[in-house]
Write a protein that holds these residues in place. Sequence first.
Motif, PDB file in Angstrom:
ATOM      1  N   UNK A 146       0.656  -1.170  -0.086  1.00 20.67           N
ATOM      2  CA  UNK A 146       0.215   0.164   0.113  1.00 20.67           C
ATOM      3  C   UNK A 146       0.722   1.213  -0.032  1.00 20.67           C
ATOM      4  N   UNK A 147       0.029   2.333   0.134  1.00 23.23           N
ATOM      5  CA  UNK A 147       0.895   3.925   0.059  1.00 23.23           C
ATOM      6  C   UNK A 147      -0.203   4.508   0.666  1.00 23.23           C
ATOM      7  N   UNK A 148       0.358   5.682   1.332  1.00 23.36           N
ATOM      8  CA  UNK A 148      -0.411   6.582   2.000  1.00 23.36           C
ATOM      9  C   UNK A 148      -0.853   7.941   1.159  1.00 23.36           C
ATOM     10  N   UNK A 172      -2.999   3.464  -9.122  1.00 26.54           N
ATOM     11  CA  UNK A 172      -4.110   2.750  -8.777  1.00 26.54           C
ATOM     12  C   UNK A 172      -3.788   2.011  -7.375  1.00 26.54           C
ATOM     13  N   UNK A 173      -2.613   2.486  -6.872  1.00 27.73           N
ATOM     14  CA  UNK A 173      -2.393   1.885  -5.412  1.00 27.73           C
ATOM     15  C   UNK A 173      -3.425   2.595  -4.445  1.00 27.73           C
ATOM     16  N   UNK A 174      -3.898   3.647  -4.698  1.00 21.39           N
ATOM     17  CA  UNK A 174      -4.425   4.420  -3.646  1.00 21.39           C
ATOM     18  C   UNK A 174      -5.990   3.617  -3.382  1.00 21.39           C
ATOM     19  N   UNK A 189      -6.758   1.326  -0.353  1.00 27.10           N
ATOM     20  CA  UNK A 189      -7.433   2.387   0.231  1.00 27.10           C
ATOM     21  C   UNK A 189      -6.514   3.430   1.187  1.00 27.10           C
ATOM     22  N   UNK A 190      -5.585   3.841   0.252  1.00 32.12           N
ATOM     23  CA  UNK A 190      -4.697   4.807   1.065  1.00 32.12           C
ATOM     24  C   UNK A 190      -4.094   4.305   2.261  1.00 32.12           C
ATOM     25  N   UNK A 191      -3.997   3.195   2.533  1.00 29.83           N
ATOM     26  CA  UNK A 191      -3.394   2.673   3.847  1.00 29.83           C
ATOM     27  C   UNK A 191      -1.938   1.858   3.603  1.00 29.83           C
ATOM     28  N   UNK A 192      -1.097   1.770   4.547  1.00 29.39           N
ATOM     29  CA  UNK A 192       0.260   1.427   4.534  1.00 29.39           C
ATOM     30  C   UNK A 192       0.454   0.365   5.396  1.00 29.39           C
ATOM     31  N   UNK A 193       0.642  -0.902   4.975  1.00 32.25           N
ATOM     32  CA  UNK A 193       0.842  -2.093   6.052  1.00 32.25           C
ATOM     33  C   UNK A 193       2.217  -2.711   5.891  1.00 32.25           C
ATOM     34  N   UNK A 205       4.713  -0.525  -2.531  1.00 36.34           N
ATOM     35  CA  UNK A 205       4.145   0.326  -3.094  1.00 36.34           C
ATOM     36  C   UNK A 205       4.733   1.774  -2.870  1.00 36.34           C
ATOM     37  N   UNK A 206       5.162   1.889  -1.533  1.00 36.23           N
ATOM     38  CA  UNK A 206       6.104   2.825  -1.201  1.00 36.23           C
ATOM     39  C   UNK A 206       6.911   2.496   0.029  1.00 36.23           C
ATOM     40  N   UNK A 207       8.126   2.154  -0.635  1.00 35.38           N
ATOM     41  CA  UNK A 207       9.038   1.462   0.383  1.00 35.38           C
ATOM     42  C   UNK A 207       9.680   2.140   1.562  1.00 35.38           C
ATOM     43  N   UNK A 208       9.808   3.557   1.453  1.00 36.62           N
ATOM     44  CA  UNK A 208      10.168   4.249   2.408  1.00 36.62           C
ATOM     45  C   UNK A 208       8.967   5.261   3.140  1.00 36.62           C
TER      46      UNK A 208
END
Length: 485
Positions: free
Chosen positions: A211-213, A220-222, A226-230, A257-260
């Motif tokens: 995921x990605x915030x 389409x990651x959002x 659902x704009x969460x990062x786990x 999706x968003x490493x850092x």
Amino acid sequence: MKICFINPAPRSYIVERGNETTGAYPPLGILYIIGYLKREGYDSVLIDQHATKIPTTQVLEKVKKIDPDIIGFNTLTNINMGLRATFIAKIIKKWNPNVKIVFGNCHATFNHDRILKKYPFVDICVRGEGEITFYELVSALEKNRDLKSILGITYRENGKICINLDRPLIKDLDELPFPDRDVIRDIEYRQNFGGFNADYGKFTTIQSSRGCTFNCTFCCQGKLSKCTWRTRSISHVIDELELLNSEGYTNLYWVDGNFTNNPNRAVKLFREIQKNNLDFIWVCDQRVDLVNNLLLYEMRKSGCRTISFGIESANQRILNYFNKGFTPQIAIDAIRKARKIGIDFILGTFLIGAPTETLEEIKKTLLLAQKVEIDFPQFHIFGTFPGTEIWDNLVRERKIDPDKYWENGVKVLVPPLEIVEEEMRKAYIDFIKRPKYLFNQTLRTLKSIHRWRIVLSNLKTFTNFKKFKKFYEFSTKTWTHGIKL
């Protein structure tokens, strides 16, 4: 129950690129599902056409030999993997009408109802994360149970398309088994670009989070997350790295999706990698606005040798349209920090051709590549697809017909495509032929063991005119997404 997965490849990958594994990484999503199924007592087989580049006739031969009860297809819209999946699935269904055809990944998630409506040979679409859903589906089909209770699927029953409720996102990623890489042990994956090897060891992909915030309007990651990062726990990631190390892997690509997304967590992970003496060479994608000196320092010490920065545009208006949340100057500063820390190879990705973007704005972005201290640019002509905010907005504004473009996506640039492609090709050549650039590249290579090892792994390419010409043509290729409006 015999289970088979197919990772299809567009025809161009097979015909134009031969046996190169260009752009084909281990299909981590499928490997996670296979690992989950194995833990629950089900064995699976993977046919990775994308990596092996085998023709469809050979794919069909393998399927017939396996004689599966259920086949899961990996489907993506932006490289026409979805269309290739339908082509292969139709032939398989004609051969065996009883085999269950299941589509998954982004294309199936955002086009599930359209797929089933248009293609009667596709039985089920799995939406969202597939591990638990696919297991429940296999179990139900094996025991001939009703599919009504399985969350996250769309299926056909008595001629009617049924859309079950969404499955909640998996909260504890540590509960998932590691991806089952045993099924790909006979495939040599490489980071190969037009015949040029970007690594020199045993390569695989890995994921520490999902995921990605952020909510970039072209991505389409959002919607998927659902704009969460786990995150997985750091100890769980280290355990997988220990396993990969024992299996001889040396080169990694982090495909988060968003490493850092949380730089502090990333720093802790990088320090644990060092503490456990895990000697990998690795690559990651990086947002420019999450960079700081400590993060880059620990990245470098833990094995990072290549970073791909999403610079996107030189125009603040376009960055705002993409909802990037940063300025061109922030991108310039991030790259300068990475260069100072000593990251061996820095890529910059640029997205041009947004709706309303002018030719002058496009030229400005192409010129920015020469001004920032990157080693190579990757220019992409923007295309929009189902699952992105831009797609939804353009459909709502009636600027694109979703029924016409849902399978391919569509380019929505304002200037003529031919002119933009020519400007891109010229920008690549202008970037490469600069004397200062060539001098700096030579100097950086002389100072970098990593670069030297890549050069040595590509001697055949550099000393063979035809191979070098192919690499040059690939390097200056115009990358486009979606069909022309």
